[in-house]
Each structure stands twice: as C-alpha cells, then as structure tokens.
Design a protein around this motif. Structure first.
Motif, PDB file in Angstrom:
ATOM      1  N   THR A 178      12.301 -44.105  29.913  1.00 18.85           N
ATOM      2  CA  THR A 178      10.855 -44.306  29.928  1.00 18.85           C
ATOM      3  C   THR A 178      10.215 -43.210  29.086  1.00 18.85           C
ATOM      4  N   ARG A 179       9.473 -43.597  28.066  1.00 20.73           N
ATOM      5  CA  ARG A 179       9.027 -42.664  27.020  1.00 20.73           C
ATOM      6  C   ARG A 179       8.316 -41.430  27.539  1.00 20.73           C
ATOM      7  N   GLU A 185      17.215 -34.967  24.070  1.00 23.31           N
ATOM      8  CA  GLU A 185      18.562 -35.465  23.766  1.00 23.31           C
ATOM      9  C   GLU A 185      18.698 -36.950  24.103  1.00 23.31           C
ATOM     10  N   GLN A 186      17.984 -37.403  25.143  1.00 26.94           N
ATOM     11  CA  GLN A 186      18.022 -38.826  25.485  1.00 26.94           C
ATOM     12  C   GLN A 186      17.337 -39.651  24.404  1.00 26.94           C
ATOM     13  N   ILE A 187      16.236 -39.151  23.892  1.00 26.53           N
ATOM     14  CA  ILE A 187      15.521 -39.836  22.807  1.00 26.53           C
ATOM     15  C   ILE A 187      16.404 -39.958  21.565  1.00 26.53           C
ATOM     16  N   THR A 219       0.820 -43.607  19.651  1.00 29.06           N
ATOM     17  CA  THR A 219       1.814 -44.664  19.474  1.00 29.06           C
ATOM     18  C   THR A 219       3.072 -44.260  20.239  1.00 29.06           C
ATOM     19  N   PRO A 220       3.983 -45.211  20.508  1.00 31.48           N
ATOM     20  CA  PRO A 220       5.243 -44.854  21.168  1.00 31.48           C
ATOM     21  C   PRO A 220       6.016 -43.769  20.425  1.00 31.48           C
ATOM     22  N   SER A 225       7.946 -38.137  19.720  1.00 28.11           N
ATOM     23  CA  SER A 225       8.026 -36.949  18.870  1.00 28.11           C
ATOM     24  C   SER A 225       7.493 -35.711  19.588  1.00 28.11           C
ATOM     25  N   LYS A 226       6.538 -35.895  20.492  1.00 28.87           N
ATOM     26  CA  LYS A 226       6.009 -34.756  21.238  1.00 28.87           C
ATOM     27  C   LYS A 226       7.059 -34.189  22.191  1.00 28.87           C
TER      28      LYS A 226
END
Length: 308
Positions: A178-179, A185-187, A219-220, A225-226
């Motif tokens: 979930t974003r 690392e998951q991203i 945006t997603p 990126s944050k």
C-alpha cells in the motif's frame, strides 16, 4: 447475498460488516452449533469468485493465518467454497479497523494509544517470530476494540523470511503493498525483512498520533518517491502534544536504510515502553468513535452509506 437468512455452508449470514474491492466481510452464525457461535466470513465478491489469482490469495491468507496463534492476531478458522463463493472463516472481533477509528483524528483514541501501539507491535512481533513478513502493515489491517484491544489481520501478501542463499537470488515478481506505508526497499522490489514491516509500522504510529500518514503525493509515483528520498517528517511538528522522544523513535523506524532502523519489533517495544507518547495525556472523550458503528444488512446498504 443481500438477505440476512442466506447461508454459506453451515453459516447463516446475519449482517454485512464491510465491503472491499474484492471481498465482503460478514457476521455469520454457525447454525450447526448448539451455542450459535458467531464468526466473521471474508467472502470473495461474485466478480472475483472465479479469479484464480484472488482465490489463490485467499488460500494463501488461510495457510499463513492457520499457523498463527496469538491473542494479538485474528484467528483464521477455515477455508471453504460454497455456492461458487470461496471464503475464510475468521474469529469475530471489533468492527472498526484503525483507519476507521481515526476518521475524527487522533484525539478520540489518544487516551488508549499506548495500549493500541503495544498490542499492534506485539502481534507483528509474534508474526516475525514465526518467520513471516507481513508486507502490508497499515491502519486498515489492524482491528481495534473500544477498550484498545488490537489485532493484526490480512496476510494476503505475507512472505516467509528469506535466509541463507535464497536471499541472494530474491527478485520480486511484482511490487505489492500500500503506497502510503511501503518501505523504500519494498517499492524497489528488493528483499523485505522485519525492518521493512518496522518502516510501515512507523508510518502507522505516525498516523495514530497525528491523524494523517507521513507522506502524501499529487500522483502515485510522487508518493512513492517521497518514501524513497524525501526527508522524514516529525510527528511532533504535526502534533505538538507528541513527545520529542516518540517523534525521534518514529523517525528511526522510518529510516531510508534498513540498517538504520530498530533491528526488531522487540527492540522497538522495549524503547517505546520506556518513553511517553504525549506531553499531556488526553482525556477520555465524551463521545466514542465506537458508538457510531451502525449495522447494515446488505452490500447495497454498505455502498450507499456515506464515507463507507
């Protein structure tokens, strides 16, 4: 399944608790049981009932959950398919998840936040001791009762902890999570371990004491990126009643590098129990968010309810 007298297997569906994109959660009664014991059924929606990937995910959740036995984790009882509808039989617990309990901000839960955080962490720590990484820690996946009792749910994308040579060849097939709560690392699709869940749990604790997730995005991709590169926000800056000690602990939980986070949930718990959450302890509210839980009888009722 809109009538309260409908059955799935031996279970009489009495009330719809929640509806999601792929599943419905019903309160049900086992009519074969002399005591008419109640359960929660997580039922795949009709448009997903024949989707092999959704059925496999539900079976996976059952296989993970059946091996977990802790008062801090929802008990998974059975996996059944009836009338073409696969479903899980679960322990019936609180109707509110943490996200719903926070809908009026952190103040209504402030007086029991310590208990919620400790029990939420205990459930996650227990799961880690059984060599499972949850990978979707978020407020929605904790159920909270009015006295603060808290249970971890939803093991759909949980993975076994990788050790030895299997760590070297890990490559995520797809990026899942979930974003608003995913670790860097998951991203990136890299190997997740206990510290990945700790990052996500840091986001949860931040939201518990401030009322909002640590990062938002236009945006997603902006949001993701944050998590990867943005400076970690201070919970004390968002809510001046949060102690600097807790704000600092949350920042370390959300460190970009795994090695900079607490090594385990147990290490987090030891430190959390030694500090104060609030500068001034919140009072018990006159009106509880749990008093507003209303029953619904069908999926149509749930869809029509504002904010459901």
């Amino acid at each position: 399944m809109s009538k309260s007298r409908d059955f799935l297997g031996p279970y009489r569906l009495s009330r719809l608790i929640r509806i999601g994109s792929t599943a419905e959660v019903w309160e049900a009664v086992d009519d074969t049981d002399m005591q008419k014991k109640k359960y929660a059924l997580k039922v795949l929606r009709s448009n997903c009932a024949n989707d092999k990937s959704e059925v496999a995910a539900l079976k996976h959740e059952f296989n993970v959950g059946k091996a977990l036995s802790s008062p801090r984790i929802i008990k998974v009882v059975d996996f059944i398919a009836d009338k073409g509808r696969p479903f899980l039989v679960l322990e019936l617990f609180s109707e509110l998840n943490m996200k719903q309990a926070l809908r009026k901000g952190p103040e209504p839960l402030g007086y029991i936040v310590d208990k919620i955080v400790e029990q939420a962490a205990e459930g996650l720590y227990y799961m880690h001791t059984k060599n499972w990484i949850h990978r979707d820690i978020k407020p929605d996946n904790y159920l909270v009762a009015r006295d603060g009792e808290t249970k971890l749910i939803d093991f759909t994308i949980a993975e076994t902890k990788r050790t030895g040579i299997s760590k070297l060849f890990y490559k995520a097939k797809t990026v899942q999570g979930t974003r608003s709560y995913m670790s860097p690392e998951q991203i990136r699709g890299k190997l997740c371990d206990e510290r990945s869940d700790i990052y996500s749990f840091g986001c949860v604790v931040y939201e518990l004491v401030t009322g909002k997730p640590p990062f938002t995005g236009q945006t997603p991709n902006d949001l993701l990126s944050k998590h990867i590169s943005a400076s970690i926000p201070s919970a004390a800056a968002q809510n001046n009643n949060v102690t600097s000690e807790l704000a600092g602990l949350i920042k370390r939980m959300m460190a970009k590098k795994q090695e900079d986070r607490p090594a385990s949930v147990w290490e987090f718990l030891k430190e959390y129990r030694a500090i104060e959450t609030w500068r001034k302890r919140p009072r018990v509210p006159e009106e509880s968010v749990f008093d507003e839980v209303g029953g619904v009888k069908s999926a149509d009722d749930m869809v029509k309810r504002p904010g459901s």
